[in-house]
Design a protein around this motif. Structure first.
Motif, PDB file in Angstrom:
ATOM      1  N   THR A  68      59.286  -7.039  39.016  1.00  0.00           N
ATOM      2  CA  THR A  68      60.725  -7.131  38.400  1.00  0.00           C
ATOM      3  C   THR A  68      61.438  -5.642  38.162  1.00  0.00           C
ATOM      4  OG1 THR A  68      59.801  -9.064  36.920  1.00  0.00           O
ATOM      5  CG2 THR A  68      61.949  -7.789  36.475  1.00  0.00           C
ATOM      6  N   GLU A  69      60.598  -4.667  37.902  1.00  0.00           N
ATOM      7  CA  GLU A  69      61.167  -3.424  37.716  1.00  0.00           C
ATOM      8  C   GLU A  69      61.244  -2.818  39.170  1.00  0.00           C
ATOM      9  OE1 GLU A  69      60.095  -0.282  34.726  1.00  0.00           O
ATOM     10  OE2 GLU A  69      58.159  -1.156  35.175  1.00  0.00           O
ATOM     11  N   ASP A 162      59.380   9.856  47.895  1.00  0.00           N
ATOM     12  CA  ASP A 162      58.505  10.529  46.767  1.00  0.00           C
ATOM     13  C   ASP A 162      57.871   9.240  46.190  1.00  0.00           C
ATOM     14  OD1 ASP A 162      56.964  11.942  45.137  1.00  0.00           O
ATOM     15  OD2 ASP A 162      58.672  13.394  45.102  1.00  0.00           O
ATOM     16  N   HIS A 163      56.635   9.373  46.401  1.00  0.00           N
ATOM     17  CA  HIS A 163      55.816   8.128  45.376  1.00  0.00           C
ATOM     18  C   HIS A 163      55.864   8.418  43.971  1.00  0.00           C
ATOM     19  CE1 HIS A 163      52.745   6.719  48.762  1.00  0.00           C
ATOM     20  NE2 HIS A 163      54.033   6.759  49.234  1.00  0.00           N
ATOM     21  N   ASN A 164      56.158   9.587  43.636  1.00  0.00           N
ATOM     22  CA  ASN A 164      56.578  10.185  41.940  1.00  0.00           C
ATOM     23  C   ASN A 164      57.843   9.804  41.617  1.00  0.00           C
ATOM     24  OD1 ASN A 164      53.834  11.271  41.789  1.00  0.00           O
ATOM     25  ND2 ASN A 164      54.413  12.877  43.061  1.00  0.00           N
ATOM     26  N   LYS A 165      58.556   9.201  42.377  1.00  0.00           N
ATOM     27  CA  LYS A 165      60.091   8.719  42.077  1.00  0.00           C
ATOM     28  C   LYS A 165      60.163   7.274  42.233  1.00  0.00           C
ATOM     29  CE  LYS A 165      62.196  13.168  43.156  1.00  0.00           C
ATOM     30  NZ  LYS A 165      63.128  13.997  43.909  1.00  0.00           N
ATOM     31  N   PRO A 166      61.233   6.729  41.913  1.00  0.00           N
ATOM     32  CA  PRO A 166      61.242   5.349  41.793  1.00  0.00           C
ATOM     33  C   PRO A 166      61.056   4.643  43.213  1.00  0.00           C
ATOM     34  CG  PRO A 166      62.915   5.979  40.427  1.00  0.00           C
ATOM     35  CD  PRO A 166      62.387   7.212  40.857  1.00  0.00           C
ATOM     36  N   GLU A 169      55.318   2.263  44.779  1.00  0.00           N
ATOM     37  CA  GLU A 169      53.983   3.056  44.363  1.00  0.00           C
ATOM     38  C   GLU A 169      54.194   3.895  43.020  1.00  0.00           C
ATOM     39  OE1 GLU A 169      53.868   2.562  48.446  1.00  0.00           O
ATOM     40  OE2 GLU A 169      55.561   3.177  47.382  1.00  0.00           O
ATOM     41  N   TYR A 170      55.775   4.174  42.514  1.00  0.00           N
ATOM     42  CA  TYR A 170      55.890   4.911  41.311  1.00  0.00           C
ATOM     43  C   TYR A 170      55.698   3.916  40.378  1.00  0.00           C
ATOM     44  CZ  TYR A 170      59.144   6.309  37.533  1.00  0.00           C
ATOM     45  OH  TYR A 170      59.613   6.683  36.383  1.00  0.00           O
ATOM     46  N   TYR A 171      56.045   2.643  40.411  1.00  0.00           N
ATOM     47  CA  TYR A 171      56.191   1.487  39.426  1.00  0.00           C
ATOM     48  C   TYR A 171      54.586   1.071  39.048  1.00  0.00           C
ATOM     49  CZ  TYR A 171      61.199   1.625  39.147  1.00  0.00           C
ATOM     50  OH  TYR A 171      62.482   2.004  39.228  1.00  0.00           O
TER      51      TYR A 171
END
Length: 242
Positions: A68-69, A162-166, A169-171
C-alpha cells in the motif's frame, strides 16, 4: 488494451538497472513506453511519458502494508494519465490506492501464445509481463533498456534509484523486513542460479514467440550484457558530460 496500444510501431520497456542513470530516455516519449516496478522513481518520468506501468503480483516478503505504501508513492509521482497493469490478486489494494487512475488486471498461470483476456505465463521477472504485453499488442519492434539480470548471481543488488529513498526496498526496510538479495554473500548461490536459468528460459520462449509472429525484440542498452535478444546498442542514448 490491444485496442489502446496496437497502433504503435515501436515499444520500449524500461527496467531499473544502474545503467538507466547514464542514459537519456526522453527521446522515446512518443513510443509505446512500458515502465515497470520502481521505474516511476525516474526524475524525468513525466517527460519519458509511460503509456502504461506494470507491476508483477506481490509476493513474500511484501506485506499488504508495504504494498500500500509503495503504490501510494507510485500514484503520487507517476503521470496521472498513465494507466496501471496489475495482477488480479492485488486488486483490493489497487482499488483502494489507484482510485483516480485507469487500472487493468491480468492473471498468472497461463501459457503461450500470450492473450491478456486469459491467464498469461507466470513471470520470474516483471519484464516478462511487459514483453508479453508488447507481443500481445503485436508491436513490430520492441526494445528493452535497463534490463540486466547479472546482479542476481555475480553483482551487488543495485538499481538506478537509491534504496534509502522511497522505493520498494525503502518501504521493506522501514517495515523491518530483511531483503535477502542485499544480504547475499556467495558470488554464485545455487538457488539464484536455478531461478536465473528458469528466467532465461522464459525470455527464450518469448523470443521464439516474437519470431513466430514476425516481431523483433532488441536490447538497446549500451551498458547491458543481457544477450537473449539481439543487441542494438544505442550509444546516442548515453548522456554527455557537460
Amino acid at each position: 488494451m490491444k485496442k489502446l496500444f496496437s497502433s504503435f510501431n515501436n515499444a520500449v520497456i524500461f527496467g531499473s538497472s544502474k545503467s538507466i542513470n547514464k542514459l537519456d530516455l526522453t527521446q522515446f516519449s512518443d513510443d509505446f513506453v512500458i515502465s515497470v516496478g520502481n521505474f516511476y522513481e525516474h526524475p524525468q518520468i513525466k517527460k519519458i511519458n509511460p503509456k502504461i506501468h506494470v507491476f508483477a503480483a506481490s509476493h513474500p516478503p511484501i506485506t499488504k502494508e508495504v504494498l500500500t505504501e509503495w503504490w501510494k508513492r507510485c500514484d503520487s509521482v507517476l503521470p496521472r494519465d498513465t494507466p496501471i497493469l496489475i495482477e488480479k490478486r492485488d486488486k483490493e489494494v489497487a482499488d483502494n490506492v489507484f482510485k483516480n487512475r485507469n487500472v487493468f488486471y491480468y492473471s498468472y498461470n497461463g501459457s503461450l501464445p500470450v492473450d491478456f483476456t486469459k491467464p498469461i505465463m507466470s513471470p520470474w521477472s516483471v519484464t516478462i509481463v511487459a514483453l508479453q504485453l508488447a507481443i500481445y499488442c503485436r508491436i513490430k519492434t520492441i526494445g528493452i533498456i535497463g534490463v540486466n539480470h547479472d546482479w542476481q548471481c555475480i553483482k551487488p543488488y543495485t538499481h538506478f534509484y537509491d534504496h534509502n529513498k522511497p522505493s520498494l526496498e525503502y518501504y521493506l526496510t522501514k517495515a523491518g523486513i530483511e531483503i535477502s538479495y542485499e544480504k547475499q554473500k556467495q558470488p554464485f548461490p545455487k538457488e539464484r542460479l536455478y531461478k536465473e536459468y528458469e528466467l532465461y528460459q522464459q525470455y527464450e520462449s518469448l523470443k521464439a514467440e516474437s519470431d513466430r509472429l514476425g516481431l523483433q525484440i532488441y536490447n538497446y542498452d549500451p551498458f547491458s550484457d543481457f544477450d537473449v535478444f539481439k543487441f542494438k546498442k544505442n550509444t546516442e542514448l548515453i548522456k554527455q558530460n557537460k
